[in-house]
Scaffold this motif. Sequence first.
Motif, PDB file in Angstrom:
ATOM      1  N   CYS A 110       0.352  -0.909  -0.428  1.00  0.00           N
ATOM      2  CA  CYS A 110      -0.235   0.096   0.035  1.00  0.00           C
ATOM      3  C   CYS A 110       0.888   0.986  -0.351  1.00  0.00           C
ATOM      4  N   LEU A 130      -4.755  -3.219   3.102  1.00  0.00           N
ATOM      5  CA  LEU A 130      -4.779  -4.675   2.501  1.00  0.00           C
ATOM      6  C   LEU A 130      -5.874  -5.343   2.744  1.00  0.00           C
ATOM      7  N   VAL A 133      -6.762  -8.574   1.126  1.00  0.00           N
ATOM      8  CA  VAL A 133      -4.965 -10.058   0.857  1.00  0.00           C
ATOM      9  C   VAL A 133      -4.812 -10.601   1.982  1.00  0.00           C
ATOM     10  N   LYS A 135      -3.111 -13.594   3.786  1.00  0.00           N
ATOM     11  CA  LYS A 135      -2.076 -13.931   4.391  1.00  0.00           C
ATOM     12  C   LYS A 135      -1.095 -15.332   3.695  1.00  0.00           C
ATOM     13  N   ARG A 139       2.944 -14.567   0.519  1.00  0.00           N
ATOM     14  CA  ARG A 139       2.024 -13.397   0.391  1.00  0.00           C
ATOM     15  C   ARG A 139       3.076 -12.221   1.528  1.00  0.00           C
ATOM     16  N   LYS A 141       2.526  -8.270   2.769  1.00  0.00           N
ATOM     17  CA  LYS A 141       1.951  -7.084   2.697  1.00  0.00           C
ATOM     18  C   LYS A 141       3.193  -5.857   3.355  1.00  0.00           C
ATOM     19  N   SER A 143       3.588  -1.890   3.643  1.00  0.00           N
ATOM     20  CA  SER A 143       3.461  -0.480   3.735  1.00  0.00           C
ATOM     21  C   SER A 143       4.839   0.721   2.936  1.00  0.00           C
ATOM     22  N   PHE A 168       0.962  -6.808   8.761  1.00  0.00           N
ATOM     23  CA  PHE A 168       1.731  -6.240   7.372  1.00  0.00           C
ATOM     24  C   PHE A 168       3.210  -6.888   8.075  1.00  0.00           C
TER      25      PHE A 168
END
Length: 371
Positions: A110, A130, A133, A135, A139, A141, A143, A168
């Motif tokens: 993001c 997010l 999404v 996980k 995968r 995440k 920012s 995240f």
Amino acid sequence: MKIGILTYHCTTNYGATLQAYALLTAIKLQGWKDVEIINYQPLAMLRVFFIRPVQPINKKLQINTQLFVNLRKCLNMRRFVLDNLRLSQKKYYTKASLKKHCQHYDVVICGSDQIWRIDPIEGFGSEFFLDFVYKKTARQKISYAASFGDTDTLKNHQESIINLLKSFDTILVRDANSVKIVQKECKLPAVKVVDPTFLINYDAITVLPKLKEKYLLLYNQKYFTNLEEDFIKSIAKNKNLVIVSVGQVNKIANVNIVEADPKKWLGYFKFSTYIVTNTYHGTIFSIIFKKQFTVVLNENKSNKIGDLLKDYNLEDRICATQLKTPNFEHIVDIDYNKVEEKLQLAVAHSKNYLFAALKNRENLGNISEGS
């Protein structure tokens, strides 16, 4: 490794458009080629984009006399996005469509801008945290330079946002206020990084203005007060500069350039003699192009602009709106040698955090594939 970036990109705002371009470009220049902007166009954002030519004037809804000029601006901005940003083939208009169809990225970032701002009416957009999404094994995440904007407390959204941010792998934000919220209210680690517009060079896309005269550039979102206009005119007179406004009409400007695309907008910044702005990205590009500039700072922008100027010891560039008799005589030229030293360290620090997070995901993928 496939990387998707979710940020504001469908807009007529130059800063928002260029931060999306910059983050995408910075990642590609580092060697990751399979990276794209997730083409998310929520209906609320589209309404702002297409209704922008009809603006409130004096608290009454009237058709702007610059209607067709603004429409050309919309088209020019959109053309820049289509020509210079790699967008996902599929468009997404709702959070539900993101959740259903947007599950093919190895990493989702993001991106920058005030994507985490909690609007007093609309609340917060959980998709920009997010939440769509899932996980799974491969995968991640991240920012990068996300911001809560002028939101200073999460209030009744605190529990939801804590749960979202817990998923995240790396949280990188762009201002001290956002660091404080993540660390104090969410009890999670966060690192402050520079806005992505600082990460790249713009020579390849900057267009030279056709103006022959030396000029003072205005770039503003909220209109200047009469006092501020007098201050601007005094600078232009003292330095023998014509006044050029880019992005919207200003009555004190000798030349108004409303419909410029981002390439021309960059050119007006790069080749100006002096800049006056009341915007965050106007301040950033003044620094990027090493310009002498003044920021007309109002309270609702103090979090992000004040924080930015403090980082590079440029607080003296502020012309506070509450001053009764602002004048240019106290303005001393900026020593960009000192600014550059700090800025280069901040950019290197920011790139290290971003690219380390991406490399970590890449290494995890290689381990998984080899096991």
